[in-house]
Design a protein around this motif. Structure first.
Motif, mmCIF file in Angstrom:
data_model
loop_
_atom_site.group_PDB
_atom_site.id
_atom_site.type_symbol
_atom_site.label_atom_id
_atom_site.label_comp_id
_atom_site.label_asym_id
_atom_site.label_seq_id
_atom_site.Cartn_x
_atom_site.Cartn_y
_atom_site.Cartn_z
ATOM 1 N N ALA A 179 -2.968 21.697 -11.960
ATOM 2 C CA ALA A 179 -4.193 21.536 -12.760
ATOM 3 C C ALA A 179 -5.427 22.060 -12.025
ATOM 4 N N GLY A 180 -5.264 22.407 -10.748
ATOM 5 C CA GLY A 180 -6.413 22.801 -9.941
ATOM 6 C C GLY A 180 -7.377 21.640 -9.778
ATOM 7 N N ALA A 181 -6.834 20.415 -9.851
ATOM 8 C CA ALA A 181 -7.666 19.208 -9.771
ATOM 9 C C ALA A 181 -7.492 18.545 -8.409
ATOM 10 N N MET A 182 -8.324 17.566 -8.134
ATOM 11 C CA MET A 182 -8.229 16.805 -6.893
ATOM 12 C C MET A 182 -6.989 15.908 -6.964
ATOM 13 N N ARG A 183 -6.226 15.856 -5.877
ATOM 14 C CA ARG A 183 -5.071 14.958 -5.863
ATOM 15 C C ARG A 183 -5.550 13.518 -5.775
ATOM 16 N N PRO A 184 -5.030 12.627 -6.660
ATOM 17 C CA PRO A 184 -5.452 11.231 -6.550
ATOM 18 C C PRO A 184 -4.997 10.630 -5.220
ATOM 19 N N MET A 185 -5.843 9.831 -4.642
ATOM 20 C CA MET A 185 -5.472 9.062 -3.456
ATOM 21 C C MET A 185 -4.513 7.968 -3.923
ATOM 22 N N LEU A 186 -3.355 7.861 -3.261
ATOM 23 C CA LEU A 186 -2.364 6.855 -3.658
ATOM 24 C C LEU A 186 -2.508 5.621 -2.788
ATOM 25 N N LEU A 187 -2.787 4.511 -3.425
ATOM 26 C CA LEU A 187 -3.002 3.253 -2.715
ATOM 27 C C LEU A 187 -1.897 2.278 -3.071
ATOM 28 N N ALA A 188 -1.246 1.729 -2.047
ATOM 29 C CA ALA A 188 -0.155 0.790 -2.291
ATOM 30 C C ALA A 188 -0.657 -0.644 -2.215
ATOM 31 N N VAL A 189 -0.156 -1.454 -3.144
ATOM 32 C CA VAL A 189 -0.411 -2.891 -3.137
ATOM 33 C C VAL A 189 0.788 -3.512 -2.427
ATOM 34 N N THR A 190 0.534 -4.369 -1.445
ATOM 35 C CA THR A 190 1.652 -4.964 -0.693
ATOM 36 C C THR A 190 2.089 -6.266 -1.362
ATOM 37 N N VAL A 191 1.447 -7.379 -0.995
ATOM 38 C CA VAL A 191 1.768 -8.670 -1.610
ATOM 39 C C VAL A 191 0.561 -9.089 -2.442
ATOM 40 N N LEU A 192 0.770 -9.374 -3.709
ATOM 41 C CA LEU A 192 -0.345 -9.822 -4.555
ATOM 42 C C LEU A 192 -0.996 -11.046 -3.913
ATOM 43 N N THR A 193 -2.302 -11.070 -3.920
ATOM 44 C CA THR A 193 -2.995 -12.200 -3.271
ATOM 45 C C THR A 193 -2.795 -13.501 -4.053
ATOM 46 N N SER A 194 -2.256 -13.400 -5.258
ATOM 47 C CA SER A 194 -1.965 -14.614 -6.025
ATOM 48 C C SER A 194 -0.689 -15.305 -5.538
ATOM 49 N N LEU A 195 0.064 -14.640 -4.647
ATOM 50 C CA LEU A 195 1.319 -15.216 -4.147
ATOM 51 C C LEU A 195 1.120 -15.854 -2.778
ATOM 52 N N GLY A 196 1.495 -17.128 -2.660
ATOM 53 C CA GLY A 196 1.470 -17.812 -1.369
ATOM 54 C C GLY A 196 2.848 -17.791 -0.729
ATOM 55 N N ALA A 197 2.962 -18.447 0.438
ATOM 56 C CA ALA A 197 4.227 -18.451 1.176
ATOM 57 C C ALA A 197 5.363 -19.024 0.327
ATOM 58 N N ALA A 198 5.080 -20.112 -0.424
ATOM 59 C CA ALA A 198 6.131 -20.747 -1.228
ATOM 60 C C ALA A 198 6.579 -19.823 -2.369
ATOM 61 N N ASP A 199 5.606 -19.124 -2.981
ATOM 62 C CA ASP A 199 5.961 -18.186 -4.068
ATOM 63 C C ASP A 199 6.848 -17.070 -3.528
ATOM 64 N N LEU A 200 6.496 -16.554 -2.349
ATOM 65 C CA LEU A 200 7.288 -15.476 -1.748
ATOM 66 C C LEU A 200 8.684 -15.959 -1.401
ATOM 67 N N ALA A 201 8.757 -17.171 -0.818
ATOM 68 C CA ALA A 201 10.069 -17.728 -0.449
ATOM 69 C C ALA A 201 10.949 -17.842 -1.694
#
Ligand code: C5P
Length: 241
Positions: A116-138
């Motif tokens: 497209a001759g456009a700027m490449r989007p910067m790809l940002l990864a989300v790791t662990v949603l901040t809505s998840l605590g230790a118990a949710d992850l477990a």
């Protein structure tokens, strides 16, 4: 790809959280050059799709498309290609989708932007949603707690081709120490001193987040809920100068 911010205003990302594209476009026009990017999230995109991106982009500020993609590599590559065609400057995907998914997104973004001759989007990864605590992850089978999982997924995502991560203010310093200066760190959950935290629990001020190593700060209600969003953005930028 979008350059790292060199001015305080360029660090600010305004989250246009509304299902109404006219309202989002109004905020984008009002904020204009007082922020670096405007963020279109799932609520607006699911309601109005690419036309909402176009409406917001008309104001001329680069667009961050926050879709948190997570699917098989072929599907995420296709979605990334579509997003790149829209001309967005930043795009999110879930690190938990794995190395092959992230690598496929990176390759698709490069090819689509090249074509497209456009700027490449910067790809940002989300790791662990901040809505998840230790118990949710477990409960999902992840032992060891969020801090360890954020670092593991952050390293995986960057090695696979992500340009940066979206992370909570409290994860910035350990991620910066582990991943080095080249990784873009984008941080929501920011509240100017004295502002209402709303439903955000572990907030930091803009100054604290930048001192910890954040590149960009995502601000929603502190801007869109202000009587004068542009004035609120200028005050936050001034606090960073
Ligand atoms: O209004 P507020 O400043 O809390 O908005 C923050 C924005 O950042 C919202 O668009 C929200 O979805 C997003 N976000 C967040 N926390 C994360 C990731 C994204 O608040 N961990």
């Amino acid at each position: 790809m979008l350059a790292r911010p060199t001015t305080p205003a360029a660090r600010l990302i305004a989250a246009l959280d509304t299902p109404d594209p006219a309202r989002a476009a109004g905020w984008a026009r009002a904020l204009g050059r007082d922020v670096g990017l405007v963020k279109v999230g799932l609520e607006l995109f699911v309601a109005h799709g690419p036309s909402a991106v176009a409406a917001v982009a008309e104001a001329g500020t680069p667009v961050f498309l926050d879709l948190k993609l997570h699917d098989i590599p072929n599907t995420v590559a296709g979605a990334t290609r579509s997003a790149a065609t829209l001309g967005v400057a930043m795009l999110t995907l879930h690190a938990g989708g794995g190395e092959a998914m992230i690598a496929a997104a990176r390759e698709a973004a490069e090819k689509a932007a090249g074509t497209a001759g456009a700027m490449r989007p910067m790809l940002l990864a989300v790791t662990v949603l901040t809505s998840l605590g230790a118990a949710d992850l477990a409960a999902t089978g992840v032992a060891g707690g969020p801090a360890q999982q954020v670092l593991r997924l952050g390293q995986l995502a960057i090695a696979a081709g992500a340009d940066g991560l979206v992370c909570s203010a409290h994860e910035v310093a350990p991620l910066r120490a582990t991943l080095g200066p080249d990784v873009a760190l984008v941080v929501p959950g920011i509240r100017p001193a004295g502002a209402d935290a709303g439903d955000q629990k572990r907030v930091m001020t803009p100054e604290q987040a930048v001192a910890a190593g954040a590149d960009w700060l995502v601000l929603g209600r502190p801007l869109t809920g202000a009587p004068d969003p542009a004035e609120a953005a200028r005050a936050i930028a001034a606090s960073l100068a």
